[in-house]
Design an enzyme around this catalytic site. Structure first.
Site, short mmCIF file in Angstrom:
data_model
loop_
_atom_site.label_atom_id
_atom_site.label_comp_id
_atom_site.label_asym_id
_atom_site.label_seq_id
_atom_site.Cartn_x
_atom_site.Cartn_y
_atom_site.Cartn_z
CG ASN A 213 -0.19 0.01 2.52
OD1 ASN A 213 0.37 1.04 2.86
ND2 ASN A 213 -0.14 -1.11 3.24
CE LYS A 295 11.84 -11.15 -11.73
NZ LYS A 295 12.61 -10.37 -12.66
N PRO A 311 -4.17 -11.70 10.16
CG PRO A 311 -3.13 -13.23 11.55
CD PRO A 311 -3.07 -12.66 10.18
CE LYS A 344 -11.75 0.54 9.57
NZ LYS A 344 -10.91 1.15 8.58
O1 C5P Z 1 -9.39 -2.30 9.84
P1 C5P Z 1 -8.40 -1.34 9.34
O2 C5P Z 1 -7.26 -1.97 8.59
O3 C5P Z 1 -8.94 -0.18 8.59
O4 C5P Z 1 -7.83 -0.71 10.70
C1 C5P Z 1 -6.75 0.15 10.74
C2 C5P Z 1 -6.08 0.05 12.08
O5 C5P Z 1 -5.84 -1.33 12.41
C3 C5P Z 1 -4.70 0.68 12.09
O6 C5P Z 1 -4.44 1.15 13.38
C4 C5P Z 1 -3.79 -0.49 11.71
O7 C5P Z 1 -2.48 -0.28 12.19
C5 C5P Z 1 -4.47 -1.65 12.39
N1 C5P Z 1 -4.35 -2.95 11.70
C6 C5P Z 1 -3.71 -4.01 12.33
N2 C5P Z 1 -3.62 -5.25 11.73
C7 C5P Z 1 -4.15 -5.44 10.51
C8 C5P Z 1 -4.82 -4.40 9.85
C9 C5P Z 1 -4.90 -3.16 10.47
O8 C5P Z 1 -3.22 -3.81 13.44
N3 C5P Z 1 -4.01 -6.64 9.95
#
Ligand code: C5P
Length: 403
Positions: A213, A295, A311, A344
């Site tokens: 990302n 690769k 997770p 969230k």
């Molecule tokens: O659910 P979402 O990805 O939008 O949530 C964002 C928050 O959750 C951020 O604080 C991100 O660091 C955390 N996060 C996490 N583990 C993941 C996905 C997101 O700790 N697998």
């Protein structure tokens, strides 16, 4: 952060004085009022005309100190006027005077005639820096709560030595000034241990291809710097971040990782040692079920990739945290931001969440600025309008402090 703030820049005689010209120029452009004081030996390196032009105000030298036409002593006027005094470069000689409380120049008199925070930024040859006398003066200065420091960096010095003694870079000096002005020199997060995650994780498919990302890590780094300048003890766990952004960071422990699995291990292993955990990282949501270590050739690339869910680290931290720990998450959203962020917060058992739009100009991933809505678990909200990420970071820390 610096608009209308009053900064005295005290330059003593070292070659790094030329770099302070850049600091003066940036302070002026950021809206600060700047008064520059040069010691006699500083004027051998740069001229009063240089700094007067950059600060848009007459420069001050020891001649002004002894000028019998002044209606009021100039050191008292400037001492009372200043919100912050920057000493850069701070030479061994001026350091010795300041640590003893001597007052034989305009600059040393201004320091004694003021009560504002002082940022001390030394620069000198490595042997000079390592002298017992210099080190003892440096330690003595740090015992005084007025003084905040940026220790010299290591590198090639103008005397052709490689070693400790290079002055901190202008960007680092400006960020430290902004932070000290915001906190009025109070190290209000001293004794607070903070774990921060930053950057965007990479979920590899083979040795070179990954699902990722656009997170640059800038927001997480800004939080780490802001908290470090306020005296907190920082541990930063970060996914790949451009090397130049990691240069000249204040002192902190760093754990570089690549994948969400590595980030998860690092964070879960150490989480219980911290008072606050700030999950600023953009952690991946899905990864390939199969990881190829080499690769793949184009011919071997699969037509489709089977994915598995990653997770949620924040949710795991949320469900195992102690009552005295604060866990803060981020929610990067398009469209409506507050309702999904609140959902969230509840799902992950966070104490607060910082919601930001990634579809507004100059906000979110990779930008220098941001705008956020902070929401805590009682539903209290604070909206922080568009500002540089360091300013946003300070507001976020203020918000977490009140939780
Ligand atoms: O659910 P979402 O990805 O939008 O949530 C964002 C928050 O959750 C951020 O604080 C991100 O660091 C955390 N996060 C996490 N583990 C993941 C996905 C997101 O700790 N697998």
């Amino acid at each position: 952060m610096l608009k209308d703030k009053k900064v005295v820049v005290g330059i003593s005689g070292g070659i790094a004085a030329y770099k302070v010209c850049e600091v003066i120029s940036r302070l002026f452009k950021a809206g600060a009022e700047v008064r520059v004081v040069l010691t006699d030996s500083a004027q051998r390196f740069i001229t009063p005309l240089t700094v007067a032009t950059l600060s848009r105000h007459a420069a001050y030298t020891d001649e002004d100190f002894w000028d019998s036409h002044q209606p009021r002593p100039v050191h008292i006027d400037l001492g009372e006027w200043s919100d912050l005094i920057l000493l850069a470069p701070l030479t061994a000689n001026t350091l010795a005077k300041v640590s003893l409380g001597l007052a034989d120049t305009l600059l040393t008199n201004i320091i004694l005639a003021s009560n504002c925070p002082v940022l001390a930024v030394p620069a000198m040859n490595t042997d000079m820096w390592q002298q017992l006398s210099v080190q003892s003066n440096w330690r003595k200065l740090q015992k005084d709560e007025r003084y905040h420091i940026l220790s010299p960096n290591s590198g090639l010095l103008a005397c052709d030595r490689r070693g400790k003694g290079r002055m901190s870079e202008p960007t680092e000096i400006i960020e430290a000034i902004e932070s000290l002005i915001h906190s009025r020199g109070q190290e209000d997060l001293r004794n607070t241990k903070i774990l921060i995650s930053a950057g965007g994780t990479r979920e590899h498919i083979d040795a070179v291809r990954f699902i990722g990302n656009p997170s640059s890590g800038k927001m997480g780094l800004a939080i780490a710097k802001a908290a470090a300048y306020r005296g907190a003890e920082i541990t930063l766990v970060h996914a790949p971040i451009e090397a130049r952004l990691l240069e000249d960071l204040p002192e902190m422990e760093r754990f570089p990782v690549v994948s969400s699995a590595e980030m998860e291990r690092s964070l879960l292993d150490q989480a219980d040692q911290f008072d606050w955990i700030i999950m600023c990282a953009a952690v991946g949501d899905v990864r390939s079920k199969i990881l190829h270590n080499n690769k793949l050739s184009k011919a071997d690339l699969p037509e489709s990739i089977e994915l598995e869910t990653i997770p949620d680290i924040a949710a795991q931290l949320g469900h195992k945290k102690r009552a005295d720990q604060k866990l803060i998450g981020f929610a990067a959203q398009t469209g409506e931001i507050t309702a999904p962020a609140l959902a969230k917060l509840q799902r992950k058992n966070l104490d607060a969440i910082a919601a930001n739009s990634i579809d507004l100009p100059d906000s979110g991933f990779g930008s220098e600025t941001n705008q956020l809505v902070f929401i805590d678990k009682e539903g209290r909200q604070a909206t922080i309008p568009m500002a540089p990420k360091l300013a946003i970071a300070h507001h976020l820390l203020d918000f977490i402090k009140q939780l």
